[in-house]
Scaffold this motif. Structure first.
Motif, short mmCIF file in Angstrom:
data_model
loop_
_atom_site.label_atom_id
_atom_site.label_comp_id
_atom_site.label_asym_id
_atom_site.label_seq_id
_atom_site.Cartn_x
_atom_site.Cartn_y
_atom_site.Cartn_z
N SER A 364 0.81 -1.22 0.00
CA SER A 364 0.00 0.00 0.00
C SER A 364 0.84 1.26 0.00
O SER A 364 0.44 2.27 -0.57
CB SER A 364 -0.93 0.01 1.22
OG SER A 364 -1.90 -1.01 1.12
N HIS A 365 2.01 1.21 0.63
CA HIS A 365 2.78 2.43 0.82
C HIS A 365 4.03 2.53 -0.03
O HIS A 365 4.63 3.61 -0.12
CB HIS A 365 3.13 2.59 2.30
CG HIS A 365 1.94 2.78 3.17
ND1 HIS A 365 1.27 3.98 3.28
CD2 HIS A 365 1.24 1.90 3.95
CE1 HIS A 365 0.25 3.86 4.10
NE2 HIS A 365 0.20 2.61 4.51
N SER A 369 -0.30 2.80 -6.90
CA SER A 369 -1.68 2.52 -6.48
C SER A 369 -2.32 1.43 -7.33
O SER A 369 -3.19 0.70 -6.86
CB SER A 369 -2.52 3.80 -6.55
OG SER A 369 -2.50 4.34 -7.87
N THR A 372 -2.54 -2.23 -5.93
CA THR A 372 -3.51 -2.64 -4.91
C THR A 372 -4.94 -2.26 -5.29
O THR A 372 -5.86 -2.43 -4.49
CB THR A 372 -3.16 -2.00 -3.56
OG1 THR A 372 -3.09 -0.57 -3.71
CG2 THR A 372 -1.83 -2.51 -3.04
N LYS A 373 -5.13 -1.78 -6.51
CA LYS A 373 -6.46 -1.35 -6.94
C LYS A 373 -7.32 -2.55 -7.30
O LYS A 373 -6.87 -3.49 -7.95
CB LYS A 373 -6.34 -0.43 -8.15
CG LYS A 373 -7.65 0.21 -8.55
CD LYS A 373 -7.44 1.19 -9.71
CE LYS A 373 -8.73 1.87 -10.10
NZ LYS A 373 -8.51 2.84 -11.22
#
Length: 379
Positions: A364-365, A369, A372-373
Motif C-alpha cells: 500500500s505504501h 496505487s 492494490t487497486k
C-alpha cells in the motif's frame, strides 16, 4: 383495519416489552451514553501541544532525546561501502539471491543476503528485512533454515521487492567469541555507544547499499521485522527519514508500565543500553519512550503488530493505550491513513495474518496505487 393495527401493536409490546426500555430478562438496564475520553499515562506525548506547529517544534526535542538515548554522537565515521559479492543462487527461477558484504566500520564488514526479482520491468521498491534473536540471523530471513514463517526475503522477492536481509552485528558471520548476541566485545570497542545505536546505524547503511542499485526506486524503501527485528524496524524508521514504510511485529515492551524494564540494560549478554542501568536501578526511566519514538516516524507509514499474550498481559494492554495516543499524532500530522496497529492472541508469532498485514502494508505504501487497486468483474 384500525382494530387489526392495534392488535398488532399490542402483540409487539407483549413480545418486546414496554416501549423505550432496554431491560434484559435478568433485570439489567443499559442506558444510552456518549463516548468518553480515554486517559492514560501516554497522554504526555501531546501535553501542551495545541497546533501542528507546536508539534513540529516538540518533535525536534524528541528527536534529540532519541539520538541521546542511542548515543548516536558516539558512532564512528561512515566508511566507504566497498560492496563485495560472494555467491549467487537463482531461487525457483523467480529471484536472484546473493551473499554480499560491505563496510560498516573501517575494520568491520557486515554480511547480508540480497534478493532481486528476475523479471522486473524497471526499478522496484525495496525492503530491509530484519531477523529476530537467532544465531544464524540472515539465513532464517532468507528462508534457508528453521522457521519459514520468518523467511521475509523469500516472501517479499516473490512479491516483486528487492530485499536486503542483514545480519545483526552479533549474529551470523559476526558471532563474537563469547557467543551469539554477547555485546561485551562491542562495549569494549565502543564504551560510550549503545547496541541499539550500533544496529540502527548498520541498518541505515543497509539502505545505503540499496540506494546504490539500479534495480531499486531510491525513495521507496521500507523495513520490517519480528521481535528484535520488530523494534529494530521502529528504531530505524525513527532514525532514518528514507524509510517510507515500516512494520514491527511483536516488538519488545517499552520503558514505562513494564515490570521487567531492567532487561533493557542487563549486566550481561545482550545489553541494549548500557548507560541507563544506574538510573533504571534507581527507578528512573529514560526521558523518551516508545510512543514518542514511534511518533518521530509520522507522517511516514508505520504498522505495529503485537500479541496480548506475548509476555506480561498487563504490559501488552498498555501497548494498546500507547498506540491510541500515537494515532493522535498521525491525525495532527494529517496522515491518519499512514498509521495502524493489529493486536492478536497468538503470542510471540508471525502468523499468516500478521505476515499478510505486513506485506500488504508495504504494498500500500511502496508500490504504485495500481498494484492494490480492485476491479469490477467484466460482465
Amino acid at each position: 383495519m384500525r382494530i387489526k393495527s392495534t392488535l398488532l401493536w399490542l402483540c409487539l409490546i407483549m413480545v418486546a416489552g414496554p416501549v423505550g426500555t432496554a431491560q434484559a430478562e435478568d433485570g439489567v438496564t443499559r442506558k444510552r451514553s456518549e463516548p468518553a475520553s480515554i486517559n492514560s499515562s501516554w497522554d504526555d506525548l501531546l501535553d501542551g501541544i495545541d497546533t501542528p506547529e507546536d508539534w513540529i517544534e516538540h518533535k525536534k526535542v524528541l528527536k534529540k532525546r532519541y539520538l541521546n538515548l542511542i548515543r548516536d554522537q558516539f558512532k564512528p565515521d561512515k566508511p566507504d561501502l566497498q560492496i563485495q559479492f560472494h555467491d549467487t543462487v537463482i531461487v525457483d527461477g523467480v529471484y536472484r539471491r546473493q551473499l554480499i558484504s560491505y563496510q560498516v566500520e573501517d575494520d568491520e564488514r557486515a554480511h547480508a543476503y540480497l534478493g532481486v526479482p528476475l523479471f522486473l520491468r524497471g526499478p522496484a521498491p525495496a525492503v530491509v528485512a530484519l531477523h529476530g534473536t537467532y544465531k544464524q540471523g540472515k539465513s532464517r530471513a532468507a528462508g534457508l533454515i528453521e522457521n519459514p514463517d520468518k523467511a521475509y526475503l523469500d516472501h517479499l522477492c516473490r512479491r516483486g521487492y528487492v530485499v536486503i536481509a542483514p545480519d545483526h552485528f552479533v549474529a551470523g558471520h559476526r558471532i563474537p567469541k563469547a557467543g551469539p548476541y554477547d555485546t561485551e566485545a562491542f562495549y569494549k570497542k565502543h564504551p560510550e555507544w549503545t547496541a541499539v545505536g550500533k544496529f540502527t546505524y548498520e541498518h541505515s547503511i543497509a539502505i545505503d547499499v540499496l540506494q546504490t542499485m539500479k534495480e531499486v526506486v531510491p525513495d521507496k524503501i521500507g523495513v520490517l521485522g519480528h521481535s528484535l527485528g520488530g523494534h529494530g524496524s521502529m528504531f530505524l524508521a525513527a532514525y532514518d527519514d528514507r524509510v517510507q514504510a515500516a512494520a514491527g511485529n511483536c516488538s519488545a515492551s517499552f520503558f514505562r508500565q513494564n515490570s521487567k524494564v531492567e532487561a533493557w540494560s542487563r549486566d550481561h549478554w545482550y545489553i541494549y543500553f548500557k548507560h541507563i542501568r544506574p538510573d533504571l536501578l534507581k527507578g528512573e526511566l529514560p526521558p523518551i519512550d516508545f510512543h514518542e519514538i514511534m511518533a518521530l516516524i509520522a507522517p511516514r507509514a508505520f504498522l505495529d503488530l503485537s500479541g496480548l499474550n506475548d509476555g506480561d498481559p498487563l504490559t501488552q494492554r498498555q501497548r494498546v493505550l500507547m498506540l491510541l495516543k500515537v494515532m493522535d499524532v498521525y491525525e495532527l500530522e494529517k496522515a491518519p491513513q499512514n498509521f495502524a496497529f493489529f493486536v492478536h492472541g497468538k503470542g510471540h508469532s508471525v502468523a499468516h495474518e500478521s505476515r499478510e498485514l505486513m506485506y500488504g502494508w508495504m504494498d500500500s505504501h511502496l508500490k504504485p496505487s495500481a498494484a492494490t487497486k480492485t476491479k469490477l468483474v467484466t460482465p
